[in-house]
Scaffold this motif. Structure first.
Motif, PDB file in Angstrom:
ATOM      1  N   GLY A  55       1.123 -21.767  -3.268  1.00 44.38           N
ATOM      2  CA  GLY A  55       1.869 -22.187  -4.439  1.00 44.38           C
ATOM      3  C   GLY A  55       2.477 -23.568  -4.301  1.00 44.38           C
ATOM      4  O   GLY A  55       3.580 -23.821  -4.808  1.00 44.38           O
ATOM      5  N   VAL A  56       1.778 -24.481  -3.622  1.00 45.94           N
ATOM      6  CA  VAL A  56       2.274 -25.836  -3.403  1.00 45.94           C
ATOM      7  C   VAL A  56       1.557 -26.799  -4.325  1.00 45.94           C
ATOM      8  O   VAL A  56       0.314 -26.832  -4.371  1.00 45.94           O
ATOM      9  N   ASP A  57       2.313 -27.585  -5.071  1.00 48.92           N
ATOM     10  CA  ASP A  57       1.746 -28.610  -5.928  1.00 48.92           C
ATOM     11  C   ASP A  57       1.181 -29.723  -5.055  1.00 48.92           C
ATOM     12  O   ASP A  57       1.856 -30.231  -4.160  1.00 48.92           O
ATOM     13  N   ALA A  58      -0.068 -30.116  -5.318  1.00 48.59           N
ATOM     14  CA  ALA A  58      -0.695 -31.163  -4.509  1.00 48.59           C
ATOM     15  C   ALA A  58       0.120 -32.447  -4.527  1.00 48.59           C
ATOM     16  O   ALA A  58       0.138 -33.194  -3.542  1.00 48.59           O
ATOM     17  N   ASP A  62       3.017 -35.177   1.174  1.00 44.55           N
ATOM     18  CA  ASP A  62       3.372 -36.553   1.544  1.00 44.55           C
ATOM     19  C   ASP A  62       2.303 -37.243   2.377  1.00 44.55           C
ATOM     20  O   ASP A  62       2.156 -38.463   2.322  1.00 44.55           O
ATOM     21  N   LEU A  63       1.575 -36.462   3.181  1.00 47.87           N
ATOM     22  CA  LEU A  63       0.604 -37.040   4.105  1.00 47.87           C
ATOM     23  C   LEU A  63      -0.521 -36.040   4.338  1.00 47.87           C
ATOM     24  O   LEU A  63      -0.275 -34.846   4.496  1.00 47.87           O
ATOM     25  N   ILE A  64      -1.740 -36.560   4.363  1.00 50.70           N
ATOM     26  CA  ILE A  64      -2.911 -35.771   4.747  1.00 50.70           C
ATOM     27  C   ILE A  64      -3.483 -36.378   6.018  1.00 50.70           C
ATOM     28  O   ILE A  64      -3.834 -37.557   6.046  1.00 50.70           O
ATOM     29  N   ILE A  65      -3.522 -35.578   7.072  1.00 47.15           N
ATOM     30  CA  ILE A  65      -4.149 -36.000   8.318  1.00 47.15           C
ATOM     31  C   ILE A  65      -5.508 -35.316   8.388  1.00 47.15           C
ATOM     32  O   ILE A  65      -5.595 -34.091   8.313  1.00 47.15           O
ATOM     33  N   VAL A  78     -13.302 -39.586   5.306  1.00 49.92           N
ATOM     34  CA  VAL A  78     -13.253 -38.808   4.071  1.00 49.92           C
ATOM     35  C   VAL A  78     -11.834 -38.444   3.642  1.00 49.92           C
ATOM     36  O   VAL A  78     -11.642 -37.796   2.615  1.00 49.92           O
ATOM     37  N   GLY A  79     -10.811 -38.864   4.398  1.00 51.45           N
ATOM     38  CA  GLY A  79      -9.442 -38.462   4.086  1.00 51.45           C
ATOM     39  C   GLY A  79      -9.002 -38.842   2.686  1.00 51.45           C
ATOM     40  O   GLY A  79      -8.426 -38.028   1.947  1.00 51.45           O
ATOM     41  N   ALA A  80      -9.266 -40.077   2.291  1.00 53.45           N
ATOM     42  CA  ALA A  80      -8.848 -40.525   0.963  1.00 53.45           C
ATOM     43  C   ALA A  80      -9.628 -39.815  -0.142  1.00 53.45           C
ATOM     44  O   ALA A  80      -9.083 -39.538  -1.222  1.00 53.45           O
ATOM     45  N   ALA A  81     -10.903 -39.498   0.114  1.00 56.32           N
ATOM     46  CA  ALA A  81     -11.688 -38.753  -0.872  1.00 56.32           C
ATOM     47  C   ALA A  81     -11.128 -37.352  -1.064  1.00 56.32           C
ATOM     48  O   ALA A  81     -11.077 -36.834  -2.198  1.00 56.32           O
ATOM     49  N   ILE A  82     -10.687 -36.723   0.021  1.00 53.80           N
ATOM     50  CA  ILE A  82     -10.058 -35.401  -0.073  1.00 53.80           C
ATOM     51  C   ILE A  82      -8.747 -35.505  -0.837  1.00 53.80           C
ATOM     52  O   ILE A  82      -8.447 -34.663  -1.703  1.00 53.80           O
ATOM     53  N   GLN A  83      -7.954 -36.518  -0.536  1.00 58.23           N
ATOM     54  CA  GLN A  83      -6.666 -36.731  -1.231  1.00 58.23           C
ATOM     55  C   GLN A  83      -6.877 -36.838  -2.736  1.00 58.23           C
ATOM     56  O   GLN A  83      -6.159 -36.223  -3.534  1.00 58.23           O
ATOM     57  N   GLY A  87      -5.900 -34.011  -5.894  1.00 51.16           N
ATOM     58  CA  GLY A  87      -4.817 -34.500  -6.742  1.00 51.16           C
ATOM     59  C   GLY A  87      -3.514 -34.744  -6.015  1.00 51.16           C
ATOM     60  O   GLY A  87      -2.437 -34.675  -6.617  1.00 51.16           O
ATOM     61  N   ALA A  88      -3.599 -35.049  -4.712  1.00 49.55           N
ATOM     62  CA  ALA A  88      -2.387 -35.340  -3.935  1.00 49.55           C
ATOM     63  C   ALA A  88      -2.019 -36.807  -4.124  1.00 49.55           C
ATOM     64  O   ALA A  88      -2.117 -37.632  -3.206  1.00 49.55           O
TER      65      ALA A  88
END
Length: 319
Positions: A55-58, A62-65, A78-83, A87-88
């Motif tokens: 139930g976490v809004d994307a 704050d950070l995707i590793i 691919v990190g930015a593509a996943i972000q 919709g983060a």
């Protein structure tokens, strides 16, 4: 996911001098991602499911590793593509490439960011989209221990710590003992960045495998002991040990040397194989789904990378 199951008794891999080596034993079936999934799509699917489940809004991330074994391009990762896919929109992105140690390295990095107050919500994503893309390598028995998969782990600030300790150490003298490189072409070794290079493969040989056993049988149990000492807990307090899973011989010997019997350990080797940096989180998730881990349980993790140039361990109290 990925949904495609590849059974080893149907693989049709050719024989080789290493066909019967114990290093390649213990895997009944694995998952292949490509071509159904790109690495970006696989990672986004895992993270999307995690955010929805919790139930976490994307937008709150704050950070995707991200740690990926074979990105979709040489550069960027691919990190930015996943972000973007999940919709983060507020998240920064960090790529980690520590091989099979990447998940623990990423957890340690996320913890440092959260402890510092810079970020409050961090997602760690692992993507393994490797063996399914290497069609030439699939013809060898050595490929039969490797599988594809993805994981997503959410870390947030909270009153009770889950991560009690992390230990990471490098052994640079072992760098290069195990590499992913192109096959030789007409007897010539052509580097992967040069025109005319061969298909990528993982290069094993009996001498290297014998050395790898010696190195990792010392490294990994010692790293687990250090993590337990840092956490201030005893071996007998730990409910589950989860290690890297190159093959059944390694898994069994590590348990013995760490002082754990099978009743206090867990692996997914026979059904998922070795997923590199995805092995630990996927196996942990599998243990959760099978009710093998309860709130309050201590869990110890241990892994190494490539030829033993990196080792990492961690202790959690699952909340």
């Amino acid at each position: 996911m990925p949904e495609r199951v590849v059974r080893n008794d149907e693989s049709g891999a050719d024989g080789s001098d290493l066909s019967d080596h114990a290093f390649f034993a213990g895997v009944r079936e694995r998952r292949f991602a490509w071509p159904e999934y790109s690495s970006a799509r696989l990672g986004a699917a895992a993270l999307g499911k995690l955010l929805e489940r919790n139930g976490v809004d994307a937008a709150a991330v704050d950070l995707i590793i991200c740690a990926s074994q074979l990105n979709d391009a040489f550069s960027p990762g691919v990190g930015a593509a996943i972000q973007h896919a999940v919709g983060a929109t507020s998240a920064a992105v960090l790529q980690v490439d520590n091989g099979c140690c990447s998940w623990i390295s990423s957890i340690n990095t996320a913890k440092a960011f959260i402890d510092s107050g810079q970020y409050r919500t961090v997602a760690v994503v692992t993507v393994t989209n490797f063996v399914s893309r290497l069609e030439e390598f699939q013809k060898t028995p050595e490929s039969r221990v490797l599988g594809d998969g993805a994981s997503a782990t959410l870390l947030t600030a909270g009153p009770q710590p889950t991560i009690l300790s992390v230990h990471e150490q490098a052994f640079g003298e072992n760098w290069g003992a195990l590499k992913v490189e192109p096959n030789s072409v007409d007897g010539m070794e052509v580097p992967y960045w040069a025109a005319g290079s061969g298909a990528l493969t993982v290069k094993f040989d009996p001498k290297m495998l014998a050395r790898l056993w010696t190195v990792t049988m010392e490294q990994l149990p010692r790293a687990v002991d250090i993590a337990l000492e840092k956490a201030g807990v005893r071996n007998e307090d730990v409910a589950r040990l989860i290690t890297h899973q190159p093959n059944e011989k390694y898994v069994a010997e590590w348990r013995k040397r760490c002082g754990f019997d099978d009743s206090r350990a867990h692996d997914t080797l026979s059904t998922y194989g070795n997923m590199f940096q995805g092995t630990l989180p996927v196996t942990f998730a599998d243990a959760l789904e099978k009710n093998l881990i309860s709130p309050g349980d201590l869990v110890a993790f241990g892994t190494f990378s490539h030829g033993g140039e990196l080792v990492a361990s961690m202790v959690w109290r699952w909340n």
